[in-house]
Motif scaffolding. Structure first.
Motif, PDB file in Angstrom:
ATOM      1  N   GLU A 114      -1.839   5.690   4.112  1.00 54.17           N
ATOM      2  CA  GLU A 114      -2.855   5.810   5.181  1.00 54.17           C
ATOM      3  C   GLU A 114      -3.415   4.452   5.575  1.00 54.17           C
ATOM      4  O   GLU A 114      -4.086   4.336   6.595  1.00 54.17           O
ATOM      5  CB  GLU A 114      -4.052   6.659   4.703  1.00 54.17           C
ATOM      6  N   ILE A 115      -3.189   3.438   4.725  1.00 54.46           N
ATOM      7  CA  ILE A 115      -3.791   2.126   4.985  1.00 54.46           C
ATOM      8  C   ILE A 115      -2.843   1.270   5.808  1.00 54.46           C
ATOM      9  O   ILE A 115      -1.672   1.141   5.479  1.00 54.46           O
ATOM     10  CB  ILE A 115      -4.177   1.443   3.655  1.00 54.46           C
ATOM     11  N   GLU A 116      -3.378   0.731   6.895  1.00 51.40           N
ATOM     12  CA  GLU A 116      -2.555  -0.036   7.828  1.00 51.40           C
ATOM     13  C   GLU A 116      -3.287  -1.275   8.294  1.00 51.40           C
ATOM     14  O   GLU A 116      -4.516  -1.348   8.220  1.00 51.40           O
ATOM     15  CB  GLU A 116      -2.281   0.814   9.067  1.00 51.40           C
ATOM     16  N   ASN A 117      -2.492  -2.189   8.847  1.00 52.03           N
ATOM     17  CA  ASN A 117      -3.049  -3.340   9.548  1.00 52.03           C
ATOM     18  C   ASN A 117      -4.027  -4.133   8.658  1.00 52.03           C
ATOM     19  O   ASN A 117      -5.138  -4.446   9.077  1.00 52.03           O
ATOM     20  CB  ASN A 117      -3.754  -2.854  10.831  1.00 52.03           C
ATOM     21  N   VAL A 118      -3.585  -4.443   7.448  1.00 51.01           N
ATOM     22  CA  VAL A 118      -4.410  -5.242   6.532  1.00 51.01           C
ATOM     23  C   VAL A 118      -4.379  -6.699   6.999  1.00 51.01           C
ATOM     24  O   VAL A 118      -3.315  -7.233   7.308  1.00 51.01           O
ATOM     25  CB  VAL A 118      -3.863  -5.159   5.088  1.00 51.01           C
TER      26      VAL A 118
ATOM     27  N   LEU B  95      -0.572   4.744  -0.956  1.00 50.58           N
ATOM     28  CA  LEU B  95      -1.675   4.708   0.014  1.00 50.58           C
ATOM     29  C   LEU B  95      -1.131   4.420   1.415  1.00 50.58           C
ATOM     30  O   LEU B  95      -1.494   3.424   2.043  1.00 50.58           O
ATOM     31  CB  LEU B  95      -2.697   3.632  -0.386  1.00 50.58           C
TER      32      LEU B  95
ATOM     33  N   MET C 126       0.841  -1.198   0.000  1.00 53.02           N
ATOM     34  CA  MET C 126       0.000   0.000   0.000  1.00 53.02           C
ATOM     35  C   MET C 126       0.878   1.252   0.000  1.00 53.02           C
ATOM     36  O   MET C 126       0.578   2.233  -0.676  1.00 53.02           O
ATOM     37  CB  MET C 126      -0.910   0.023   1.238  1.00 53.02           C
TER      38      MET C 126
END
Lengths: 83, 83
Positions: free
Chosen positions: A34-38, A32, A27
């Motif tokens: 800002e996207i975490e902990n997928v 991106l 990400m």
């Protein structure tokens, strides 16, 4: 009666999810950050013939325990809808 | 603000799902012949930092298009929750 089940099977929260970690890293490279902990698991839909919603519930729970989820590494949640 | 997204990525309804077909077959062997039409996809959860729910929505949609779903073979749906 015919019912539809929507089941989510996810890696236990206490366990590492290497596939999710890899995607979280990607990400950032895709712009991106800002996207975490997928976390990545399975989504399963199925149709079931049962006398009542409770009976459908019990059958789907049995299917999850016997085949769809490995309860050592995964947990599952599901919802039953009338079709 | 921090949001949580719950994403489902499923094989397109027009396409065969061989993994789902195999599981449908196994249900019969496990004594669950009432279960039919199993389809298997991915369930993805993630956390996202965004100014508003709309902004989070746009970012998650971008992530699905760029990385999480292969739109030739899959469709995706998601919901955003405030964390």
């Amino acid at each position: 009666m015919k019912f539809r089940a929507e089941i989510d099977v996810m890696p236990l929260k206490a366990l590492l999810d290497p596939q999710g970690k890899a995607v979280t890293g990607s990400m950032k490279n895709l712009g991106l950050p800002e996207i975490e902990n997928v976390r990545i698991g399975k989504h399963i839909t199925l149709e079931i013939e049962a006398a009542s919603k409770d009976a459908a519930n019990a059958k789907v729970d049995e299917a999850c325990k016997k085949l769809l989820a490995n309860q050592i590494m995964e947990f599952y949640e599901f919802e039953i809808f009338e079709n």
